[in-house]
Design a protein around this motif. Structure first.
Motif, PDB file in Angstrom:
ATOM      1  N   ASP A 192       6.570  11.691   4.104  1.00  0.00           N
ATOM      2  CA  ASP A 192       7.026  11.192   2.821  1.00  0.00           C
ATOM      3  C   ASP A 192       5.824  10.630   2.076  1.00  0.00           C
ATOM      4  O   ASP A 192       4.714  10.604   2.593  1.00  0.00           O
ATOM      5  CB  ASP A 192       8.130  10.147   2.967  1.00  0.00           C
ATOM      6  N   VAL A 193       6.057  10.212   0.838  1.00  0.00           N
ATOM      7  CA  VAL A 193       5.012   9.597   0.014  1.00  0.00           C
ATOM      8  C   VAL A 193       5.542   8.233  -0.396  1.00  0.00           C
ATOM      9  O   VAL A 193       6.572   8.128  -1.055  1.00  0.00           O
ATOM     10  CB  VAL A 193       4.704  10.440  -1.245  1.00  0.00           C
ATOM     11  N   VAL A 194       4.841   7.192   0.031  1.00  0.00           N
ATOM     12  CA  VAL A 194       5.270   5.831  -0.264  1.00  0.00           C
ATOM     13  C   VAL A 194       4.150   5.134  -1.025  1.00  0.00           C
ATOM     14  O   VAL A 194       3.029   5.043  -0.537  1.00  0.00           O
ATOM     15  CB  VAL A 194       5.593   5.050   1.034  1.00  0.00           C
ATOM     16  N   GLN A 195       4.464   4.674  -2.239  1.00  0.00           N
ATOM     17  CA  GLN A 195       3.493   3.881  -3.000  1.00  0.00           C
ATOM     18  C   GLN A 195       3.678   2.424  -2.593  1.00  0.00           C
ATOM     19  O   GLN A 195       4.807   1.906  -2.587  1.00  0.00           O
ATOM     20  CB  GLN A 195       3.695   4.038  -4.502  1.00  0.00           C
ATOM     21  N   VAL A 196       2.559   1.783  -2.234  1.00  0.00           N
ATOM     22  CA  VAL A 196       2.593   0.399  -1.759  1.00  0.00           C
ATOM     23  C   VAL A 196       1.492  -0.409  -2.439  1.00  0.00           C
ATOM     24  O   VAL A 196       0.659   0.137  -3.150  1.00  0.00           O
ATOM     25  CB  VAL A 196       2.410   0.341  -0.217  1.00  0.00           C
ATOM     26  N   ASP A 197       1.485  -1.719  -2.175  1.00  0.00           N
ATOM     27  CA  ASP A 197       0.393  -2.558  -2.685  1.00  0.00           C
ATOM     28  C   ASP A 197      -0.760  -2.535  -1.675  1.00  0.00           C
ATOM     29  O   ASP A 197      -0.662  -1.930  -0.606  1.00  0.00           O
ATOM     30  CB  ASP A 197       0.868  -3.976  -2.986  1.00  0.00           C
ATOM     31  N   GLU A 198      -1.847  -3.193  -2.029  1.00  0.00           N
ATOM     32  CA  GLU A 198      -3.056  -3.153  -1.200  1.00  0.00           C
ATOM     33  C   GLU A 198      -2.827  -3.706   0.214  1.00  0.00           C
ATOM     34  O   GLU A 198      -3.288  -3.130   1.201  1.00  0.00           O
ATOM     35  CB  GLU A 198      -4.190  -3.917  -1.878  1.00  0.00           C
ATOM     36  N   ASP A 199      -2.109  -4.816   0.315  1.00  0.00           N
ATOM     37  CA  ASP A 199      -1.863  -5.422   1.621  1.00  0.00           C
ATOM     38  C   ASP A 199      -1.062  -4.474   2.518  1.00  0.00           C
ATOM     39  O   ASP A 199      -1.394  -4.282   3.691  1.00  0.00           O
ATOM     40  CB  ASP A 199      -1.132  -6.760   1.446  1.00  0.00           C
ATOM     41  N   ALA A 200      -0.018  -3.867   1.975  1.00  0.00           N
ATOM     42  CA  ALA A 200       0.800  -2.924   2.748  1.00  0.00           C
ATOM     43  C   ALA A 200      -0.013  -1.682   3.118  1.00  0.00           C
ATOM     44  O   ALA A 200       0.144  -1.129   4.209  1.00  0.00           O
ATOM     45  CB  ALA A 200       2.036  -2.533   1.956  1.00  0.00           C
ATOM     46  N   TYR A 201      -0.892  -1.262   2.226  1.00  0.00           N
ATOM     47  CA  TYR A 201      -1.778  -0.127   2.508  1.00  0.00           C
ATOM     48  C   TYR A 201      -2.668  -0.435   3.715  1.00  0.00           C
ATOM     49  O   TYR A 201      -2.777   0.369   4.640  1.00  0.00           O
ATOM     50  CB  TYR A 201      -2.622   0.162   1.266  1.00  0.00           C
ATOM     51  N   ASP A 202      -3.286  -1.609   3.698  1.00  0.00           N
ATOM     52  CA  ASP A 202      -4.175  -1.999   4.792  1.00  0.00           C
ATOM     53  C   ASP A 202      -3.435  -2.092   6.137  1.00  0.00           C
ATOM     54  O   ASP A 202      -3.997  -1.788   7.182  1.00  0.00           O
ATOM     55  CB  ASP A 202      -4.851  -3.342   4.487  1.00  0.00           C
ATOM     56  N   LYS A 203      -2.162  -2.494   6.090  1.00  0.00           N
ATOM     57  CA  LYS A 203      -1.370  -2.677   7.317  1.00  0.00           C
ATOM     58  C   LYS A 203      -0.491  -1.471   7.665  1.00  0.00           C
ATOM     59  O   LYS A 203       0.230  -1.514   8.659  1.00  0.00           O
ATOM     60  CB  LYS A 203      -0.469  -3.906   7.160  1.00  0.00           C
ATOM     61  N   CYS A 204      -0.518  -0.420   6.811  1.00  0.00           N
ATOM     62  CA  CYS A 204       0.384   0.732   6.984  1.00  0.00           C
ATOM     63  C   CYS A 204       1.839   0.264   7.048  1.00  0.00           C
ATOM     64  O   CYS A 204       2.626   0.700   7.891  1.00  0.00           O
ATOM     65  CB  CYS A 204       0.013   1.550   8.217  1.00  0.00           C
ATOM     66  N   ASP A 205       2.198  -0.622   6.146  1.00  0.00           N
ATOM     67  CA  ASP A 205       3.525  -1.235   6.119  1.00  0.00           C
ATOM     68  C   ASP A 205       4.327  -0.694   4.935  1.00  0.00           C
ATOM     69  O   ASP A 205       4.014  -0.991   3.784  1.00  0.00           O
ATOM     70  CB  ASP A 205       3.366  -2.752   6.008  1.00  0.00           C
TER      71      ASP A 205
END
Length: 171
Positions: free
Chosen positions: A65-78
């Protein structure tokens, strides 16, 4: 009938003058949105990105899937608090509609294997900057979009208006 054709010519010229320049990028090029692709290298290969550009994610249904996240979630793969999430079909087109950084991950566990993408969208430096210098994706399925600089668009509009005025004098 001649006046209607002339009016159509002016309207088409105006539409061309208002056309915005953009590029379409196939994320991961021919490989697509899959595990094992270095998306940091892909991003560096295709930068700069500008407002109006499109990212097209091609992926395997029910496994990505494609999930757009913020920087913190990107860094944590959350992916627990996504900005947006898309998993239907086999592809997803995303318009870059403002300057700044965008972050995308896959929530199927592949983010930990590098299936994540960070894109910086920059403002155009000048309305007459040549967009042809911008690298385009080699896997783009569509032909390059129509791109007119503001100077060329103004010239096209003025030329069409002058032609319309000349034809009206003759008619």
């Amino acid at each position: 009938m001649g006046k209607a054709l002339l009016l159509l010519l002016v309207c088409v010229s105006y539409q061309l003058s208002c056309a915005s320049a953009f590029n379409r990028f196939s994320v991961g090029d021919e490989k697509g949105w899959i595990p094992g692709v270095n998306y940091t290298i892909w991003e560096k290969k295709h930068r700069p990105f500008h407002v109006g550009d499109w990212l097209v994610f091609y992926y395997q249904p029910r496994t990505s899937d494609v999930v757009q996240v913020d920087e913190d979630a990107y860094d944590k793969c959350d992916a627990s608090s996504p900005i947006s999430n898309y998993s239907k079909g086999r592809s997803y087109a995303f318009e870059l509609n403002h300057t700044g950084r965008y972050y995308f991950i896959c929530s199927f566990g592949y983010c930990y294997q590098g299936m994540k993408l960070s894109i910086l969208v920059e403002p155009l430096t000048s309305p007459s900057a040549p967009l042809s210098a911008k690298k385009k994706s080699s896997a783009s399925a569509a032909p390059p979009p129509l791109a007119l600089t503001s100077s060329a668009a103004l010239a096209a509009t003025l030329l069409a208006a002058a032609a319309a005025a000349a034809l009206l004098r003759v008619l």
